[in-house]
Every structure is written in structure tokens, then in C-alpha cells.
Design an enzyme around this catalytic site. Sequence first.
Site, mmCIF file in Angstrom:
data_model
loop_
_atom_site.group_PDB
_atom_site.id
_atom_site.type_symbol
_atom_site.label_atom_id
_atom_site.label_comp_id
_atom_site.label_asym_id
_atom_site.label_seq_id
_atom_site.Cartn_x
_atom_site.Cartn_y
_atom_site.Cartn_z
ATOM 1 C CB CYS A 184 33.005 49.812 39.232
ATOM 2 S SG CYS A 184 32.125 50.659 40.566
ATOM 3 C CB THR A 185 37.196 49.213 42.157
ATOM 4 O OG1 THR A 185 37.905 49.085 40.914
ATOM 5 C CG2 THR A 185 38.119 48.807 43.302
#
Length: 256
Positions: A184-185
Site C-alpha cells: 500500500c502507499t
Amino acid sequence: MSLSQTANVPRRRSSIAGGSNPSLYMLGSGGPVPSAPLPFSALLGTPQTASSVSAAPTSGSSDSSALPPGTTATASLGAPPPLFVVPDAFALVEPGIYRSSMLAPANLPFIRTLGLRSMLVLAPEAPNRHVLAFLDENAIELVHLGQRSWRSSAPGWRPIPEELIKEALEFLLQPKNQPVLIACTSGIHETGAVVGCLRRLQRWNFNSIAVEYRSFADNKARYATEQLIELFDVDLITLPAAPPVAAAVAAPANGS
């Protein structure tokens, strides 16, 4: 909780055993329930056997099986080994499952050594074009669950819909998708929620789950994410079916 209860945590690697009788908080049970953590292989329907555990190489011996795929041992002292740039928040979750932040082009030589079959992206944004080209060249399946809105579809206080966690876990638990990288980010919140719910499936003590989550999140830890992990209904998850067991004795031939 002792330090032996924290596992797969960067720079704090010890085994989470949970003690001989760890106390688990199970919803609806009215209190702690003594139980032992499940080995990851039990979730896959393929219990670990003694033959599947490789012995540690003795000192002075060369064990090429411990090298990353595509790497060979050499006795020469010529060119130095290549330098790898590891993604932020990278760690081994379980054999065949890795976690990290979103990949950058500099991370790709290291990612190649993992021999991935798939990448599960939980961030809203897609990987950049260099990463997409890398995945295509190496026949790595990209599953972008994060392109759905994490927050707008989450009812009430939940930062992530349970349906997406369910879909992510069922994808991770399929042996055909492993080795798999979850990203994820930041590699912290969405990934941490999915990994935390995986630990619930493994019957980890919730204190151990929180320690693992906070070791990645540090001062960015979110109470709502921890609450989501604690209240997640593990009965929603459909575990892979156990592989069929071959008959131990062949059928007798006609006339025998």
C-alpha cells in the site's frame, strides 16, 4: 508480554510463541480463551512436516539453496555482489507472503530475487509505469484491490470495508498466488490491517498483533485500524480446501 511474542517485525525479530498457553481474546466468548497460535501451513490445508523444514547449514559449509533465486555461489573475490534497495516497510509475513510500501524503480532488482507470482496492491493509486512493465516482463499477476474506494464504502467508523479484507485474505491464502507481495502507499495502514486480520486467523494473542502493527506504524498508528483488526469477523474467511490425499495402496489388478 515477553519479547519472544513478537515475530516478523523489522529490527525486532524474535519468535511469537505466545507462551505454552497464550490467552486469546475471542469476541462473543465472554473473556480470554486458552489456545495456541496456528501455524500458517494449517490455514493452507497443508500441515508442515519434518521433511519440509530445511536444516540450517553448518558453519563453513556452502548451501546454495539459501541464496535468492537466480543467485549462484562463487568462490572468486572479483566483482562485489550487487547492491539491492529494499522497499520501505518490507518484511516477510509468512513463507510465501511479503509486505512493503509501494515499489519504486530502484527496488525492482531486489524484488526480482523473491520470485513473485503475484502482487496485491491495496493503495488507491496504481503502480508506476516502470513497476507495471517489470510485473509484465516477469509474469507477475497484479491484483489492484485498492482501486476501489477504501473509505467511502466503509460503513461507520471502519477505515477499510470488511469485504475488501476478506477478498485480500482469501487471495493471499491461495498457494497458487504465492509468493505474493502485499503493498500500500506507506506499507503501514491498509497492509497492516490485512496482516493483522491474518494474525487473527492464526489465533495470535491480540497484544502480539498490536505490537506488530505498531512496530511498522510507530507514531502513525491508528486506533480505528487496531479496533477493526480486533473486531474483524474471521468466520467470513473461506480457507483453501485441503489437497486430496493420494491412495496409499494401489487398487489390486484383476485376478490378483
